[in-house]
Design a protein around this motif. Structure first.
Motif, mmCIF file in Angstrom:
data_model
loop_
_atom_site.group_PDB
_atom_site.id
_atom_site.type_symbol
_atom_site.label_atom_id
_atom_site.label_comp_id
_atom_site.label_asym_id
_atom_site.label_seq_id
_atom_site.Cartn_x
_atom_site.Cartn_y
_atom_site.Cartn_z
ATOM 1 N N LEU A 1 23.138 47.300 45.004
ATOM 2 C CA LEU A 1 23.113 45.930 45.536
ATOM 3 C C LEU A 1 23.075 44.795 44.766
ATOM 4 N N ILE A 2 22.736 45.069 44.085
ATOM 5 C CA ILE A 2 23.066 44.634 42.308
ATOM 6 C C ILE A 2 24.847 43.929 42.338
ATOM 7 N N PHE A 3 24.968 44.596 41.829
ATOM 8 C CA PHE A 3 27.069 44.370 42.282
ATOM 9 C C PHE A 3 27.173 43.460 43.051
ATOM 10 N N ALA A 4 27.041 44.140 44.641
ATOM 11 C CA ALA A 4 26.866 43.059 45.597
ATOM 12 C C ALA A 4 26.401 41.226 45.453
ATOM 13 N N ILE A 5 25.061 41.315 44.974
ATOM 14 C CA ILE A 5 24.385 40.373 44.799
ATOM 15 C C ILE A 5 24.923 39.492 43.858
ATOM 16 N N LEU B 1 29.279 35.067 42.390
ATOM 17 C CA LEU B 1 30.387 34.205 42.110
ATOM 18 C C LEU B 1 31.730 33.758 42.565
ATOM 19 N N PHE B 2 31.391 34.499 43.216
ATOM 20 C CA PHE B 2 32.045 33.782 44.683
ATOM 21 C C PHE B 2 32.174 32.186 45.544
ATOM 22 N N TYR C 1 38.640 38.197 47.968
ATOM 23 C CA TYR C 1 38.378 38.852 49.419
ATOM 24 C C TYR C 1 38.203 40.577 48.797
ATOM 25 N N VAL C 2 38.964 40.528 47.810
ATOM 26 C CA VAL C 2 38.925 42.320 47.653
ATOM 27 C C VAL C 2 37.121 42.901 47.390
ATOM 28 N N LEU C 3 37.338 42.288 45.978
ATOM 29 C CA LEU C 3 35.738 42.113 45.747
ATOM 30 C C LEU C 3 34.486 42.021 47.223
ATOM 31 N N ALA D 1 30.729 44.134 50.766
ATOM 32 C CA ALA D 1 29.865 44.234 52.126
ATOM 33 C C ALA D 1 29.736 45.958 52.658
ATOM 34 N N ILE D 2 30.335 46.617 51.561
ATOM 35 C CA ILE D 2 30.441 48.393 52.417
ATOM 36 C C ILE D 2 29.336 48.810 50.908
#
Length: 69
Positions: free
Chosen positions: A14-18, A23-24, A35-37, A42-43
């Motif tokens: 979850l921290i990585f996703a946030i 960053l985006f 878009y890859v990140l 999302a996954i």
């Protein structure tokens, strides 16, 4: 589906996703990499909420502390 992700694993995802989302949003990442990140993020969010990672089952890995019977 059995839970195969521990609490720490879920929090890290979850921290990585946030971080990727911020960053985006700040335009620090762009193009195809962004878009890859975002797809990976999302996954990670989905697998964190359900507590199940399909790749873990393929490799026989579990970060969950629950003892199997």
């Amino acid at each position: 589906m059995r839970t195969n992700m521990g609490r720490t694993d879920r929090i890290i995802r979850l921290i990585f996703a946030i971080i990727v989302g911020v960053l985006f949003w700040q335009h620090a990442i762009g193009g195809i990499l962004a878009y890859v990140l975002l797809a990976i993020a999302a996954i990670f969010v989905i697998t964190s909420f359900i507590g199940f990672c399909p790749l873990y089952t393929l490799f026989g890995f579990s970060s969950c502390k629950i003892k199997e019977k």
